[in-house]
Design a protein around this motif. Structure first.
Motif, PDB file in Angstrom:
ATOM      1  N   SER A  76      58.620  29.217  54.149  1.00  0.00           N
ATOM      2  CA  SER A  76      58.044  27.882  53.920  1.00  0.00           C
ATOM      3  C   SER A  76      58.490  27.406  52.544  1.00  0.00           C
ATOM      4  O   SER A  76      59.111  28.150  51.784  1.00  0.00           O
ATOM      5  N   ILE A  77      58.149  26.175  52.226  1.00  0.00           N
ATOM      6  CA  ILE A  77      58.424  25.664  50.875  1.00  0.00           C
ATOM      7  C   ILE A  77      57.716  26.559  49.859  1.00  0.00           C
ATOM      8  O   ILE A  77      58.263  26.920  48.826  1.00  0.00           O
ATOM      9  N   THR A  80      59.564  29.846  49.402  1.00  0.00           N
ATOM     10  CA  THR A  80      60.807  29.624  48.650  1.00  0.00           C
ATOM     11  C   THR A  80      60.504  29.469  47.168  1.00  0.00           C
ATOM     12  O   THR A  80      61.194  30.024  46.306  1.00  0.00           O
TER      13      THR A  80
END
Length: 317
Positions: A76-77, A80
């Motif tokens: 996911s963001i 990351t």
């Protein structure tokens, strides 16, 4: 997904350690979800973690971050960002954003454990992670000359085994970690840097008392190769187990998982399982699937000799 295993039928599995070793154990057993708890060493003073500690104080976050990284199953963001490391030589160069996120949440939370739980929910990590202590402490060694050697980084530079290891200051174990040990059916120690990732845990009196009193079967997982730390590299597996049990106060380690080259001849009273466990691509790291299978097989061996006090296993043979 793994077939339902003997490990699924245990109530709680607890892993002790730090470094990349604990991350490997946690990720290889991640299918256990909330049945799995990691108790993480918090004395690191090197790298990004050390810089944050020198600047802001508090416990070391690096080993917890490493475990969380290895437990992320849904990219996911958030994941990351959590894994991002700043490049360059500036103020942020070399810092891991995950360490900074944990530290900032620590400032916003009542307890370090709250910060970890917030990140766990953000990253959708089911397994529990508990810092060994929520009070900052450093590893302290007394060398053969009687000198005090402060900090993991300096202890790693020692050329001979210190005559004593302690925590400075002496801190207490996180209550939830003691509860996890008390309620565990299986406890796993290692792999990892022996003096700096594993031993700090056994320097807390309340943790060793909990291990002494616990009913869990205890497995020790040996390292794949020689450690970089010279004194630890020169220690036999039996010496490492003896040092841990000296701190616990009695023989508690039931079983040992090690690679074929390890000398296990002086472990006649333990269950020993030896097999190849190295990752094909990174030879100094354990392969997750091979490690999971070894722990699974060891749990079967233990169950045959000293049955877990649980409901019957559908697939225990």
């Amino acid at each position: 997904m793994h077939n339902r295993s003997i490990l699924n039928n245990l109530g709680q599995v607890v892993a002790l350690g730090g470094d990349h070793g604990l991350g490997r154990v946690m990720s290889s057993l991640a299918f256990l979800n909330s049945q799995l708890t990691g108790i993480v060493t918090t004395t690191d003073d090197g790298g990004s973690t050390g810089r944050i500690r020198r600047s802001e104080g508090g416990i070391a976050w690096g080993d917890t971050r490493n475990c969380l990284n290895q437990l992320i199953t849904e990219p996911s963001i958030a994941s990351t960002m959590f894994e991002y490391r700043f490049a360059g030589n500036g103020e942020l160069g070399g810092h891991n954003l995950g360490n900074l996120m944990l530290k900032s949440l620590d400032h916003l939370s009542v307890r370090p454990l709250d910060a970890i739980n917030l990140i766990r929910s953000l990253l959708k990590v089911e397994a529990h992670l508990i810092p060994m202590s929520e009070q900052p402490a450093d590893l302290l060694a007394i060398d053969l000359m009687g000198n005090k050697i402060y900090g993991e980084v300096n202890v790693d530079q020692l050329t001979s085994l210190p005559q004593k290891l302690m925590l400075s200051p002496q801190v207490s174990c996180t209550p939830e970690a003691l509860d996890a040990i008390h309620n565990a059916d299986l406890i796993i120690i290692g792999p990892g840097s022996f003096l700096t990732s594993l031993m700090p845990l056994f320097l807390m009196n309340d943790l060793t008392q909990a291990l002494q009193a616990c009913r869990a079967a205890i497995i020790y997982i040996g390292n794949l190769g020689k450690e970089l730390n010279q004194p630890a590299a020169n220690m036999q597996l039996t010496e490492k187990i003896a040092m841990i049990e000296k701190h616990i106060g009695q023989q508690k380690i039931d079983a040992v998982i090690a690679v074929p080259v390890t000398d296990t001849s002086s472990l006649p009273d333990r269950i020993v399982l030896q097999r190849k466990l190295a990752d094909q691509n990174v030879f100094y790291r354990h392969d997750r699937d091979l490690l999971r299978q070894a722990i699974e097989d060891m749990a079967h061996k233990i169950h045959q000799l000293k049955p877990f006090n649980l409901s019957p296993y559908p697939n225990a043979s």
